[in-house]
Design a protein around this motif. Sequence first.
Motif, PDB file in Angstrom:
ATOM      1  N   VAL A 176      77.727  46.849 -35.073  1.00  0.00           N
ATOM      2  CA  VAL A 176      76.340  46.747 -34.596  1.00  0.00           C
ATOM      3  C   VAL A 176      76.281  47.047 -33.104  1.00  0.00           C
ATOM      4  N   GLN A 177      77.243  46.528 -32.354  1.00  0.00           N
ATOM      5  CA  GLN A 177      77.275  46.816 -30.915  1.00  0.00           C
ATOM      6  C   GLN A 177      77.475  48.308 -30.667  1.00  0.00           C
ATOM      7  N   HIS A 178      78.380  48.912 -31.419  1.00  0.00           N
ATOM      8  CA  HIS A 178      78.628  50.351 -31.267  1.00  0.00           C
ATOM      9  C   HIS A 178      77.369  51.143 -31.621  1.00  0.00           C
ATOM     10  N   ALA A 179      76.723  50.781 -32.707  1.00  0.00           N
ATOM     11  CA  ALA A 179      75.496  51.464 -33.115  1.00  0.00           C
ATOM     12  C   ALA A 179      74.415  51.315 -32.045  1.00  0.00           C
ATOM     13  N   ASN A 180      74.315  50.125 -31.478  1.00  0.00           N
ATOM     14  CA  ASN A 180      73.333  49.889 -30.423  1.00  0.00           C
ATOM     15  C   ASN A 180      73.617  50.768 -29.213  1.00  0.00           C
ATOM     16  N   THR A 181      74.888  50.898 -28.860  1.00  0.00           N
ATOM     17  CA  THR A 181      75.276  51.762 -27.747  1.00  0.00           C
ATOM     18  C   THR A 181      74.904  53.217 -28.032  1.00  0.00           C
ATOM     19  N   LEU A 182      75.167  53.669 -29.259  1.00  0.00           N
ATOM     20  CA  LEU A 182      74.833  55.048 -29.628  1.00  0.00           C
ATOM     21  C   LEU A 182      73.331  55.296 -29.580  1.00  0.00           C
ATOM     22  N   GLU A 240      71.206  58.861 -29.487  1.00  0.00           N
ATOM     23  CA  GLU A 240      71.492  59.374 -30.838  1.00  0.00           C
ATOM     24  C   GLU A 240      70.357  58.970 -31.785  1.00  0.00           C
ATOM     25  N   PRO A 241      69.977  59.859 -32.706  1.00  0.00           N
ATOM     26  CA  PRO A 241      68.955  59.489 -33.699  1.00  0.00           C
ATOM     27  C   PRO A 241      69.475  58.375 -34.621  1.00  0.00           C
ATOM     28  N   LYS A 242      68.591  57.467 -34.967  1.00  0.00           N
ATOM     29  CA  LYS A 242      68.997  56.318 -35.782  1.00  0.00           C
ATOM     30  C   LYS A 242      69.467  56.748 -37.167  1.00  0.00           C
ATOM     31  N   ARG A 243      68.889  57.778 -37.699  1.00  0.00           N
ATOM     32  CA  ARG A 243      69.311  58.253 -39.022  1.00  0.00           C
ATOM     33  C   ARG A 243      70.759  58.747 -38.981  1.00  0.00           C
ATOM     34  N   LYS A 244      71.103  59.449 -37.903  1.00  0.00           N
ATOM     35  CA  LYS A 244      72.465  59.962 -37.749  1.00  0.00           C
ATOM     36  C   LYS A 244      73.456  58.800 -37.565  1.00  0.00           C
ATOM     37  N   VAL A 245      73.059  57.803 -36.790  1.00  0.00           N
ATOM     38  CA  VAL A 245      73.920  56.629 -36.579  1.00  0.00           C
ATOM     39  C   VAL A 245      74.117  55.887 -37.897  1.00  0.00           C
ATOM     40  N   ALA A 246      73.057  55.768 -38.678  1.00  0.00           N
ATOM     41  CA  ALA A 246      73.164  55.091 -39.974  1.00  0.00           C
ATOM     42  C   ALA A 246      74.130  55.841 -40.891  1.00  0.00           C
ATOM     43  N   ARG A 247      74.046  57.156 -40.904  1.00  0.00           N
ATOM     44  CA  ARG A 247      74.980  57.947 -41.716  1.00  0.00           C
ATOM     45  C   ARG A 247      76.412  57.774 -41.239  1.00  0.00           C
ATOM     46  N   LEU A 248      76.601  57.680 -39.927  1.00  0.00           N
ATOM     47  CA  LEU A 248      77.931  57.503 -39.356  1.00  0.00           C
ATOM     48  C   LEU A 248      78.582  56.214 -39.865  1.00  0.00           C
ATOM     49  N   PHE A 249      77.783  55.138 -39.971  1.00  0.00           N
ATOM     50  CA  PHE A 249      78.303  53.846 -40.429  1.00  0.00           C
ATOM     51  C   PHE A 249      78.171  53.655 -41.938  1.00  0.00           C
ATOM     52  N   LYS A 250      77.654  54.661 -42.627  1.00  0.00           N
ATOM     53  CA  LYS A 250      77.483  54.633 -44.082  1.00  0.00           C
ATOM     54  C   LYS A 250      76.626  53.457 -44.545  1.00  0.00           C
ATOM     55  N   VAL A 251      75.504  53.263 -43.851  1.00  0.00           N
ATOM     56  CA  VAL A 251      74.509  52.259 -44.233  1.00  0.00           C
ATOM     57  C   VAL A 251      73.150  52.947 -44.272  1.00  0.00           C
ATOM     58  N   SER A 252      72.193  52.292 -44.876  1.00  0.00           N
ATOM     59  CA  SER A 252      70.842  52.860 -44.904  1.00  0.00           C
ATOM     60  C   SER A 252      70.190  52.684 -43.532  1.00  0.00           C
TER      61      SER A 252
END
Length: 113
Positions: free
Chosen positions: A46-52, A57-69
């Motif tokens: 979650v911290q990494h995603a928040n940093t991205l 970074e677009p949220k959709r791309k970040v979600a795909r990176l972490f394999k979550v919706s």
Amino acid sequence: MLFSIMGALSEFERDLIVERTVAGIQAAKARGVTVGRPRSMSHEQVQHANTLVEGGEPKRKVARLFKVSTATLYRALAATQALFTAADIPTATRNTNELESFLNVQRPFRNPK
């Protein structure tokens, strides 16, 4: 009369089932068993995603990176924002223990009665 006796017995049996269920849940809690579905993102993720996301970074791309919706990502980011809404707390000094404890909070058991 027979139906009222059978109804009373079934009600008594139901009460016994509820008592045993509550006792089992309390025993499991005492042993440290966590109940429920595992979290899909750790607090580090979650911290990494928040940093991205803060980096643009677009949220959709970040979600795909972490394999979550995207909904899961939005929920996780909203939880971090709820913890740190004060404007005077810079991003670098966020308390990771608070975040970790917030993300690991289990929903309380519903009392059957």
